[in-house]
Scaffold this motif. Structure first.
Motif, PDB file in Angstrom:
ATOM      1  N   MET A   1       0.827  -1.190   0.000  1.00  0.00           N
ATOM      2  CA  MET A   1       0.000   0.000   0.000  1.00  0.00           C
ATOM      3  C   MET A   1       0.877   1.262   0.000  1.00  0.00           C
ATOM      4  N   PHE A   2       1.950   1.261   0.769  1.00  0.00           N
ATOM      5  CA  PHE A   2       2.830   2.425   0.845  1.00  0.00           C
ATOM      6  C   PHE A   2       4.045   2.204  -0.053  1.00  0.00           C
ATOM      7  N   GLU A   3       4.472   3.267  -0.716  1.00  0.00           N
ATOM      8  CA  GLU A   3       5.636   3.188  -1.588  1.00  0.00           C
ATOM      9  C   GLU A   3       6.938   3.293  -0.785  1.00  0.00           C
ATOM     10  N   GLN A   4       6.965   4.251   0.130  1.00  0.00           N
ATOM     11  CA  GLN A   4       8.154   4.487   0.955  1.00  0.00           C
ATOM     12  C   GLN A   4       7.795   5.493   2.037  1.00  0.00           C
ATOM     13  N   VAL A   5       8.716   5.694   2.961  1.00  0.00           N
ATOM     14  CA  VAL A   5       8.536   6.766   3.939  1.00  0.00           C
ATOM     15  C   VAL A   5       8.860   8.074   3.227  1.00  0.00           C
ATOM     16  N   HIS A   6       7.940   9.019   3.269  1.00  0.00           N
ATOM     17  CA  HIS A   6       8.163  10.327   2.661  1.00  0.00           C
ATOM     18  C   HIS A   6       8.892  11.251   3.623  1.00  0.00           C
ATOM     19  N   HIS A   7       8.339  11.367   4.843  1.00  0.00           N
ATOM     20  CA  HIS A   7       9.017  12.180   5.848  1.00  0.00           C
ATOM     21  C   HIS A   7       8.651  11.736   7.253  1.00  0.00           C
ATOM     22  N   VAL A   8       9.519  12.114   8.158  1.00  0.00           N
ATOM     23  CA  VAL A   8       9.324  11.907   9.588  1.00  0.00           C
ATOM     24  C   VAL A   8       9.269  13.298  10.196  1.00  0.00           C
ATOM     25  N   ALA A   9       8.265  13.574  11.017  1.00  0.00           N
ATOM     26  CA  ALA A   9       8.099  14.920  11.577  1.00  0.00           C
ATOM     27  C   ALA A   9       8.277  14.897  13.095  1.00  0.00           C
ATOM     28  N   TYR A  10       9.116  15.819  13.542  1.00  0.00           N
ATOM     29  CA  TYR A  10       9.304  16.064  14.966  1.00  0.00           C
ATOM     30  C   TYR A  10       8.677  17.410  15.289  1.00  0.00           C
ATOM     31  N   THR A  11       8.011  17.509  16.419  1.00  0.00           N
ATOM     32  CA  THR A  11       7.489  18.781  16.888  1.00  0.00           C
ATOM     33  C   THR A  11       8.335  19.193  18.093  1.00  0.00           C
ATOM     34  N   VAL A  12       8.807  20.443  18.060  1.00  0.00           N
ATOM     35  CA  VAL A  12       9.699  20.943  19.110  1.00  0.00           C
ATOM     36  C   VAL A  12       9.249  22.324  19.558  1.00  0.00           C
ATOM     37  N   ASP A  13       9.742  22.738  20.719  1.00  0.00           N
ATOM     38  CA  ASP A  13       9.369  24.040  21.260  1.00  0.00           C
ATOM     39  C   ASP A  13      10.371  25.142  20.936  1.00  0.00           C
ATOM     40  N   ASP A  14      11.519  24.793  20.329  1.00  0.00           N
ATOM     41  CA  ASP A  14      12.539  25.786  19.998  1.00  0.00           C
ATOM     42  C   ASP A  14      13.286  25.325  18.749  1.00  0.00           C
ATOM     43  N   LEU A  15      12.749  25.674  17.597  1.00  0.00           N
ATOM     44  CA  LEU A  15      13.311  25.212  16.330  1.00  0.00           C
ATOM     45  C   LEU A  15      14.763  25.633  16.158  1.00  0.00           C
ATOM     46  N   ASP A  16      15.112  26.838  16.594  1.00  0.00           N
ATOM     47  CA  ASP A  16      16.496  27.302  16.420  1.00  0.00           C
ATOM     48  C   ASP A  16      17.492  26.346  17.077  1.00  0.00           C
ATOM     49  N   SER A  17      17.228  25.946  18.311  1.00  0.00           N
ATOM     50  CA  SER A  17      18.172  25.042  18.980  1.00  0.00           C
ATOM     51  C   SER A  17      18.179  23.670  18.321  1.00  0.00           C
ATOM     52  N   TYR A  18      17.046  23.232  17.816  1.00  0.00           N
ATOM     53  CA  TYR A  18      17.008  21.930  17.156  1.00  0.00           C
ATOM     54  C   TYR A  18      17.643  21.971  15.767  1.00  0.00           C
ATOM     55  N   GLN A  19      17.661  23.126  15.122  1.00  0.00           N
ATOM     56  CA  GLN A  19      18.384  23.231  13.855  1.00  0.00           C
ATOM     57  C   GLN A  19      19.873  23.011  14.097  1.00  0.00           C
ATOM     58  N   THR A  20      20.381  23.545  15.195  1.00  0.00           N
ATOM     59  CA  THR A  20      21.775  23.308  15.555  1.00  0.00           C
ATOM     60  C   THR A  20      22.008  21.825  15.817  1.00  0.00           C
ATOM     61  N   PHE A  21      21.085  21.193  16.538  1.00  0.00           N
ATOM     62  CA  PHE A  21      21.226  19.773  16.848  1.00  0.00           C
ATOM     63  C   PHE A  21      21.211  18.925  15.578  1.00  0.00           C
ATOM     64  N   PHE A  22      20.185  19.087  14.738  1.00  0.00           N
ATOM     65  CA  PHE A  22      20.074  18.264  13.536  1.00  0.00           C
ATOM     66  C   PHE A  22      21.182  18.574  12.530  1.00  0.00           C
ATOM     67  N   GLY A  23      21.517  19.866  12.380  1.00  0.00           N
ATOM     68  CA  GLY A  23      22.524  20.254  11.392  1.00  0.00           C
ATOM     69  C   GLY A  23      23.956  20.022  11.855  1.00  0.00           C
ATOM     70  N   ASP A  24      24.307  20.555  13.009  1.00  0.00           N
ATOM     71  CA  ASP A  24      25.697  20.490  13.472  1.00  0.00           C
ATOM     72  C   ASP A  24      26.024  19.183  14.187  1.00  0.00           C
ATOM     73  N   VAL A  25      25.185  18.771  15.115  1.00  0.00           N
ATOM     74  CA  VAL A  25      25.479  17.574  15.895  1.00  0.00           C
ATOM     75  C   VAL A  25      25.249  16.306  15.063  1.00  0.00           C
ATOM     76  N   LEU A  26      24.071  16.192  14.446  1.00  0.00           N
ATOM     77  CA  LEU A  26      23.760  14.995  13.662  1.00  0.00           C
ATOM     78  C   LEU A  26      24.256  15.086  12.221  1.00  0.00           C
ATOM     79  N   GLU A  27      24.729  16.260  11.826  1.00  0.00           N
ATOM     80  CA  GLU A  27      25.308  16.489  10.496  1.00  0.00           C
ATOM     81  C   GLU A  27      24.356  16.163   9.357  1.00  0.00           C
ATOM     82  N   MET A  28      23.087  16.515   9.541  1.00  0.00           N
ATOM     83  CA  MET A  28      22.100  16.339   8.481  1.00  0.00           C
ATOM     84  C   MET A  28      22.105  17.564   7.575  1.00  0.00           C
TER      85      MET A  28
END
Length: 141
Positions: A1-28
């Motif tokens: 029924m499903f072709e693939q995972v399109h996206h995974v969504a996280y909800t956070v209270d401070d996007l700026d700090s999580y951009q640092t986490f996902f970009g710098d720490v996790l290197e995404m």
């Protein structure tokens, strides 16, 4: 029924700090950032092996989306909100979910996705999917 995972969504209270986490720490690799106050949120999008990771924070207008995110944060805290599955034909996939699987749609019709404007999506009712928040996504040509 499903072709693939399109996206995974996280909800956070401070996007700026999580951009640092996902970009710098996790290197995404960040591929998009959008502020959508009329829709009630802002989001950063990362690409990991062809699957998008959407990190969203409620903001702006009091919309249904913002209310859902605020409620999620209040009940769950920062974390995984949903997984969106790509389908070839969203109407056919919704019909199959409803008629064959007993999983009902949350909304009347699919919408154009605010974060992914080349897609239409629909949420399925978690009360009919054992509490799992399913989102179906169809890429538009």
């Amino acid at each position: 029924m499903f072709e693939q995972v399109h996206h995974v969504a996280y909800t956070v209270d401070d996007l700026d700090s999580y951009q640092t986490f996902f970009g710098d720490v996790l290197e995404m690799e960040k591929v998009d950032y959008r502020e959508m106050p009329d829709d009630g949120y802002k989001a950063a999008v990362y690409d990991v092996g062809g699957v998008y990771i959407e990190v969203q924070e409620p903001m702006g207008e009091d919309t249904d989306i913002k209310a859902e995110m605020d409620e999620f944060l209040e009940e769950q805290g920062n974390g995984l909100n949903h997984v969106a599955y790509e389908v070839d034909d969203i109407e056919a996939a919704v019909e199959r979910c409803e008629s064959e699987k007993g999983i009902q749609r949350e909304w009347d019709e699919p919408i154009v996705a605010p974060t992914f404007p080349d897609c239409k999506l629909i949420d399925m009712d978690p009360d009919t999917s054992r509490g799992i928040y399913l989102q179906l996504v169809e890429e538009m040509d």
